[in-house]
Design a protein around this motif. Structure first.
Motif, mmCIF file in Angstrom:
data_model
loop_
_atom_site.group_PDB
_atom_site.id
_atom_site.type_symbol
_atom_site.label_atom_id
_atom_site.label_comp_id
_atom_site.label_asym_id
_atom_site.label_seq_id
_atom_site.Cartn_x
_atom_site.Cartn_y
_atom_site.Cartn_z
ATOM 1 N N ARG A 68 1.083 -0.774 0.020
ATOM 2 C CA ARG A 68 -0.058 0.366 -0.173
ATOM 3 C C ARG A 68 0.616 1.282 0.420
ATOM 4 O O ARG A 68 0.471 2.258 -0.827
ATOM 5 C CB ARG A 68 -0.560 -0.528 1.013
ATOM 6 N N GLN A 69 2.016 0.805 0.901
ATOM 7 C CA GLN A 69 3.161 2.162 0.571
ATOM 8 C C GLN A 69 3.612 2.410 -0.395
ATOM 9 O O GLN A 69 3.372 3.978 -0.707
ATOM 10 C CB GLN A 69 3.788 2.656 1.679
ATOM 11 N N ILE A 70 4.191 1.700 -1.114
ATOM 12 C CA ILE A 70 4.742 1.155 -2.484
ATOM 13 C C ILE A 70 3.539 2.064 -3.686
ATOM 14 O O ILE A 70 4.405 2.981 -4.122
ATOM 15 C CB ILE A 70 4.782 0.049 -2.484
ATOM 16 N N ARG A 71 2.580 1.811 -3.397
ATOM 17 C CA ARG A 71 1.496 2.687 -4.240
ATOM 18 C C ARG A 71 1.682 3.009 -4.236
ATOM 19 O O ARG A 71 1.274 4.474 -5.270
ATOM 20 C CB ARG A 71 0.458 1.040 -4.024
ATOM 21 N N GLN A 72 1.306 4.561 -3.068
ATOM 22 C CA GLN A 72 0.574 6.009 -2.707
ATOM 23 C C GLN A 72 1.916 5.803 -3.333
ATOM 24 O O GLN A 72 2.254 7.273 -3.635
ATOM 25 C CB GLN A 72 0.772 5.621 -1.300
ATOM 26 N N LEU A 73 3.048 5.928 -2.601
ATOM 27 C CA LEU A 73 4.917 6.739 -2.947
ATOM 28 C C LEU A 73 4.568 6.571 -4.840
ATOM 29 O O LEU A 73 4.842 8.240 -5.318
ATOM 30 C CB LEU A 73 5.429 5.822 -2.504
ATOM 31 N N LEU A 74 4.267 5.946 -5.133
ATOM 32 C CA LEU A 74 4.739 5.859 -6.966
ATOM 33 C C LEU A 74 3.355 6.370 -7.081
ATOM 34 O O LEU A 74 3.408 7.596 -8.388
ATOM 35 C CB LEU A 74 4.355 4.196 -7.389
ATOM 36 N N GLN A 75 2.362 6.621 -7.040
ATOM 37 C CA GLN A 75 0.824 7.637 -7.565
ATOM 38 C C GLN A 75 1.426 8.863 -7.745
ATOM 39 O O GLN A 75 1.280 9.308 -8.553
ATOM 40 C CB GLN A 75 0.661 7.766 -7.034
ATOM 41 N N SER A 76 1.594 9.494 -6.164
ATOM 42 C CA SER A 76 2.677 10.609 -6.063
ATOM 43 C C SER A 76 3.853 10.779 -6.820
ATOM 44 O O SER A 76 3.249 12.381 -7.074
ATOM 45 C CB SER A 76 3.347 10.691 -4.965
ATOM 46 N N LEU A 77 4.543 9.972 -7.399
ATOM 47 C CA LEU A 77 5.348 10.410 -8.100
ATOM 48 C C LEU A 77 4.385 10.451 -9.419
ATOM 49 O O LEU A 77 5.535 11.771 -10.674
ATOM 50 C CB LEU A 77 7.026 9.035 -8.216
#
Length: 263
Positions: A34-43
């Motif tokens: 979940r954290q990884i998906r959120q960070l990729l989406q922010s990028l």
């Protein structure tokens, strides 16, 4: 043409960021999907430019995260304008991606990249990374420089005379601190010191610009007072950021080894 593509076409992209070794940085690794998906989406939302390094090898190109797959199991990157590079990217063992978001370094690896078509244009599609390095610059890079290290900075003089050498006592990815005799050179908050010569062990000397951020008075062993001057890097030459970070990580590993009795 996407915003990242416009940036690259206009030549406004930053220098490509070189990857860092991740030894000793376990606490900055994200593992949760979940954290990884959120960070990729922010990028993706920030249109952050990504330096993509093909490993093994030294080839790299600038890209950006276009989007996540609908099922969030994969990520799409802008393909390179060079078809040969795209082909080699799909054949590489992995793609090491380095970027920044709000001045925080982010690094991750992608495997099994394949060419795909997304919204009518060519993209690179790869499964989500298993982990991502999210490195807060100040808290991870502050280092008290060992006395045995010849880490120095030579400051320009207003009259154009020879630079004034000072010993660096603290260094981070964002700046340095040094001791200065009160009457050696006038400094004040907000002052920019251009043309400073930064010299670190095993690193080529580099000319940097510093901005004075804090000044405190500290007593010395001789009984006289010294100024502790903290500065941020206002400008760095190409590759300096990576060279400074590697020096800090190498020194931290040496100090840790000494503490464990390994040196």
């Amino acid at each position: 043409m996407s915003q990242p593509e416009q940036d690259r076409a206009q030549g406004s992209e930053p220098d490509r960021i070189q990857p860092l070794p991740t030894e000793g940085l376990d606490k900055y690794l994200l593992h949760g999907p979940r954290q990884i998906r959120q960070l990729l989406q922010s990028l993706s939302d920030a249109h952050a430019l990504v330096s993509v390094h093909l490993t093994p090898g030294r080839e790299s190109f600038l890209s950006a995260i276009v989007s996540l797959a609908d099922d969030e199991s994969a990520v799409y990157l802008d393909a390179c304008i060079d078809e040969g590079t795209n082909r080699r990217a799909t054949q590489a063992g992995k793609l090491l991606c380095v970027t920044q978001l709000e001045r925080i370094r982010i690094q991750f690896s992608l495997e099994a990249a394949a060419l795909a078509t997304l919204d009518g244009r060519t993209a690179l599609r790869a499964p989500l990374p298993a982990q991502m390095l999210r490195l807060q610059r100040r808290e991870s890079y502050r280092l008290h420089v060992p006395l045995s290290h010849e880490a120095r900075c030579a400051l320009p003089r207003p009259d154009g005379g020879p630079r004034l050498p000072v010993r660096i006592i603290d260094i981070g990815a964002g700046g340095i601190a040094f001791h200065l005799a009160p009457d050696a050179l006038h400094v004040e908050l907000g002052m920019e010191l251009a043309g400073c010569l930064l010299t670190l062990p095993d690193v080529e000397p580099m000319v940097v610009a510093l901005e004075v951020r804090n000044i405190t008075t500290q007593p010395s062993r001789s009984g006289s007072d010294n100024l502790r001057v903290g500065c941020r890097f206002a400008a760095l030459p190409r590759g300096a950021d990576t060279a400074i970070q590697r020096y800090i990580l190498r020194t931290e590993r040496e100090l840790n080894a000494r503490e464990r009795g390994g040196l």
